[in-house]
Write an enzyme that holds these catalytic residues in place. Sequence first.
Site, PDB file in Angstrom:
ATOM      1  N   LYS A  18      24.233  47.534  68.443  1.00  0.00           N
ATOM      2  CA  LYS A  18      24.847  46.553  67.549  1.00  0.00           C
ATOM      3  C   LYS A  18      24.256  46.661  66.149  1.00  0.00           C
ATOM      4  CE  LYS A  18      25.982  43.517  71.364  1.00  0.00           C
ATOM      5  NZ  LYS A  18      25.571  42.480  72.279  1.00  0.00           N
ATOM      6  N   GLN A  39      21.301  37.824  72.689  1.00  0.00           N
ATOM      7  CA  GLN A  39      21.670  38.753  73.754  1.00  0.00           C
ATOM      8  C   GLN A  39      21.429  38.114  75.129  1.00  0.00           C
ATOM      9  OE1 GLN A  39      23.082  41.867  73.307  1.00  0.00           O
ATOM     10  NE2 GLN A  39      23.296  41.933  75.526  1.00  0.00           N
ATOM     11  N   ASP A  52      29.852  35.580  68.880  1.00  0.00           N
ATOM     12  CA  ASP A  52      30.158  35.989  70.255  1.00  0.00           C
ATOM     13  C   ASP A  52      31.337  35.181  70.814  1.00  0.00           C
ATOM     14  OD1 ASP A  52      29.016  38.065  71.609  1.00  0.00           O
ATOM     15  OD2 ASP A  52      27.171  36.993  72.128  1.00  0.00           O
TER      16      ASP A  52
END
Length: 283
Positions: A53, A97, A120
């Site tokens: 990422k 994460q 997200d």
Amino acid sequence: MAAEVIYGKQLAEDLRLEMKEEIAELSKEGVHPKLVVVIVGEDPASKSYVKGKQRASEKIGMASDLIELSAETSEDELLHIINQLNEDKAVHGILVQLPLPQQIDEQNVIEAIDPSKDVDGFHPINAGRMLTGQETFYPCTPFGILVMLKRAEVSIEGKHVVIIGRSNLVGKPVGQLLLNEHATVTHCHSRTKNLREHTKRADILIVAAGKAGLITGEDITEGTVVIDVGVNRVDGKLTGDVDFESAKEKASYITPVPKGVGPMTITMLLHNTIKAAKWIDQK
Ligand code: NAD
């Protein structure tokens, strides 16, 4: 007739080039999209995802920070860091994460992120906005699938979409996004009976179960569009949930693993971060 293969990797590269140009334009206006990724613990798969990422954001000229915390980090400590990032005007996107160590409640963390920085798309406010058909941050993998289908000019309206999986991460949101596009959606899951009866009736079949080889050519009808979300490691090799060789003989379109859905996920994260920067700038 063998299926046309939809390579998410190629599409992701095209979209990232477009984003690079957009970031250059935004920077002329003094807007510098910035993503902060937080990782807790040493899980090798998570570490490799966050590195990917970060690399992707740097490549398109997006500012990015990685905050690495020890596996012993308490929930309070993590929530404190999220609060600081929420307050920081230079930060547009926050990604924590998952999975998190067991002492930390994932839902508390998801809900602590400012919904306007929730790139997200997991915050219940954003999930609710998606449910009610409003513009918001959509979860990256489902959104990537939607973009892939649209770019391949697969028609969605009125089509029967069968999804194997009902997780909050993939199955449920991809179903919602496609329902919003006027598909007729069926969700199958681990307790569904006679799975093949459902998969055979799909115009578009999305497989997100995490079970290598769950679907073969026998499970689909001629002309089905097959999207393989699964990521499994079999004998050290990356493979999806679909037996590509047999399915591609019957499908009209099919995505491979690797180089299929995976690269689109990070791409939509970058897209969401740019969107966050533009929204905040307009406030
Ligand atoms: P999950 O384990 O949370 O959910 C799996 C779902 O599949 C569940 O709803 C379960 O009921 C269903 N399922 C499992 N076995 C089944 C069976 N035999 N028959 C019918 N349904 C079954 O997983 P997830 O987070 O939704 O991820 C699914 C897969 O997608 C995993 O392989 C994951 O690694 C992969 N994934 C890929 C990306 C990407 O970017 N390519 C992103 C997220 C997840």
